[in-house]
Structure formats: C-alpha cells, structure tokens
Design an enzyme around this catalytic site. Structure first.
Site, PDB file in Angstrom:
ATOM      1  N   TYR A  38      46.606   0.063  41.589  1.00 56.09           N
ATOM      2  CA  TYR A  38      47.720   0.376  40.670  1.00 56.09           C
ATOM      3  C   TYR A  38      47.657   1.854  40.297  1.00 56.09           C
ATOM      4  O   TYR A  38      48.664   2.570  40.370  1.00 56.09           O
ATOM      5  CB  TYR A  38      47.603  -0.510  39.427  1.00 56.09           C
ATOM      6  CG  TYR A  38      48.648  -0.245  38.366  1.00 56.09           C
ATOM      7  CD1 TYR A  38      49.936  -0.757  38.481  1.00 56.09           C
ATOM      8  CD2 TYR A  38      48.346   0.530  37.238  1.00 56.09           C
ATOM      9  CE1 TYR A  38      50.897  -0.513  37.501  1.00 56.09           C
ATOM     10  CE2 TYR A  38      49.295   0.774  36.262  1.00 56.09           C
ATOM     11  CZ  TYR A  38      50.572   0.253  36.396  1.00 56.09           C
ATOM     12  OH  TYR A  38      51.517   0.510  35.435  1.00 56.09           O
ATOM     13  N   ALA A  62      46.200   4.251  41.874  1.00 54.61           N
ATOM     14  CA  ALA A  62      46.484   5.070  43.067  1.00 54.61           C
ATOM     15  C   ALA A  62      47.980   5.155  43.317  1.00 54.61           C
ATOM     16  O   ALA A  62      48.520   6.228  43.632  1.00 54.61           O
ATOM     17  CB  ALA A  62      45.775   4.478  44.286  1.00 54.61           C
TER      18      ALA A  62
END
Ligand SMILES: NC(=O)c1ccc[n+]([C@@H]2O[C@H](COP(=O)([O-])OP(=O)(O)OC[C@H]3O[C@@H](n4cnc5c(N)ncnc54)[C@H](O)[C@@H]3O)[C@@H](O)[C@H]2O)c1
Length: 242
Positions: A144, A146
């Site tokens: 998430y 990233a």
C-alpha cells in the site's frame, strides 16, 4: 466557498468515503461532477442526491475508463483506493497486483485519458489522494505504501510535464480519516489499532472526509494556480517534517 462554476470534474472513487465528500464539496462549489466508481448503487444514489452524474467503472481497467473519457474535464480527483493489513512476508503476488492496480494504475489510466484535453484547453487541475504511508512507510502496509509513494512521484512528474499547459497536479496525503475503508481496517485490528492511529497524529483524533474535501476544493480552485507538484498532508500533523 470556492467558485467552480463552469468547471467539469471527474471524481474517481467518488461513491463513498473521502471521494463522496469531495463530490458533495465540488457540487456545492458549483462544479458539474461526474462520479466514476465500481460501487454502482452508492454512486447512483449520491449522484441523484446531489445532482451529479455517475457511471460504474473499474478504474483499474484502462478500457473501461476510456469508454467515459471522450468528454473534456477541467478537474480530475483520484480517490479510489484499497488497503490491506498484513506483514509483507504474509502477502501474495495476487494481493500486490490488486493493490497496485487500484491505487496506482487507476491514477495512470485516468490521467492518461483526461490530461490531453486539459492540456489542449490550456487549463486543468489534478489532485491525487495518496496517503502519509506513501511518505513514511507503513508497518503492515508495505505494498500500500509503495503504491502511494508511486502516486506521489507520478503526480510530481505530471506537474513538471503539464505546468506549461496551465495544468496543475498536486497530492493530498491523508492520515487516518473516518471512512468505510478505515472502519474495515479497525474491524480487523480492533480498538488498539484505532487508538494507535489517533495517537500517531499530533491532534490526537481521526480526520473527517470533509476536511480532506476542503483541501481538494482549494487545490482545484482558480486561486491555487501557483501551486503544483506539492504534497499536502491532511493528517493531523502525522507527516509533519516529511
Ligand atoms: N481513510 C483513510 O484513513 C485514508 C488514509 C490515507 C489515504 N486514504 C486514501 O484515500 C482514498 C479514499 O479512501 P476512503 O477511506 O474514502 O476509502 P473508501 O473505501 O471509503 O472509498 C473508496 C472508494 O473507491 C472505490 N473504488 C475502489 N476500487 C475501485 C476501482 N477499482 N474502480 C472504481 N472505484 C473503486 C470504492 O468503491 C469506494 O467508493 C484511497 O485512495 C485511500 O487509500 C484513506
């Protein structure tokens, strides 16, 4: 109140949570709003209530977005997102792909299809809803985080490419905001997770979707023409100094 009379806004993920508040706020500001969401019932109900239009679109699917991108828009707000709480070593490739498809590819898809008309028209406002996780990282939310970090870098790149056309692109990074997405996470993680979220902010509480919508309203306004490539935390100070 911002004056958005005559502006046409595309709100991705506008049926629930933060997106629904953005829809209400932009309609109140005078914009003509189009809600693009895969939750067709909620999208239709909200559209009818506020006087917007809506369509059932999976924004992670380029061709589905393309079918609705023929009309020009002045404002693009990307709110669609999904989250998942698990340590990275306990996640699967399928889960990474789902998160990246919704959180990142939906932003690429809508921008690729709507930006050319904004550039041609010499005016546009793009606001992408990322997350403080995209700046700070997230324990239990590596993919998430990233995906949201990628949205930040992408938006800054679009700002660099589009300023000469009168198009601004900015990111809002919410902290914990009281929405169905957050309530689902709390249901899985319990009250301790809720307490931890509140105490991770300087102001010690959850934010409201309306507080995020107010920031969107400003960033899409005429008055914000000199603000682009910025990351604005609406997070009770969680990301202060990032
Ligand atoms: N709530 C928070 O605490 C919080 C914190 C930081 C960032 N955010 C981000 O804010 C955004 C909105 O979050 P929210 O809390 O309002 O979530 P939400 O679940 O309440 O609303 C998300 C909306 O996106 C739609 N959506 C999801 N996948 C879609 C797809 N593939 N195609 C079309 N629509 C799709 C859903 O149907 C829903 O209407 C997300 O990008 C989220 O990552 C939320």
């Amino acid at each position: 109140m911002t004056d958005l009379a005559g502006r046409r806004a595309f709100v991705g993920g506008g049926a629930n949570g933060i997106g629904a508040s953005v829809v209400r706020r932009l309609v109140a500001d005078g914009a003509q709003v189009f809600i693009a969401d895969r939750d067709v019932l909620a999208a239709e109900a909200l559209a009818q209530e506020v006087g917007a239009s809506s369509a059932c679109i999976d924004l992670s699917d380029y061709d589905q977005v393309k079918a609705f991108a023929g009309q020009p828009f002045d404002i693009l707000v990307n709110c669609a997102g999904v989250d998942q709480h698990a340590f990275f070593t306990h996640t699967s490739v399928e889960e990474w792909n789902r998160l990246m498809a919704v959180n990142l590819y939906s932003v690429l898809n809508t921008t690729h299809l709507l930006l050319p008309a904004m550039q041609a028209g010499g005016h546009g406002r793009i606001v992408n809803i990322a997350s403080e996780a995209g700046r700070m990282g997230s324990r239990g939310g590596a993919v998430y985080a990233a995906s949201k970090g990628a949205v930040i870098a992408f938006t800054r790149s679009i700002a660099r490419e589009s300023a000469r056309y009168g198009v601004t692109a900015n990111v809002i990074t919410p902290g914990p905001i009281d929405t169905p997405l957050l309530r689902q996470a709390v249901a899985e993680g319990g009250d301790r997770l809720l307490d931890a979220m509140c105490s991770s902010t300087l102001v010690g509480r959850l934010g409201t979707p309306d507080e995020v919508a107010a920031a969107v309203s400003f960033l899409v306004s005429r008055e914000a023409a000199y603000i682009t490539g910025e990351v604005l935390g609406v997070s009770g100070g969680m990301g202060c100094g990032q």
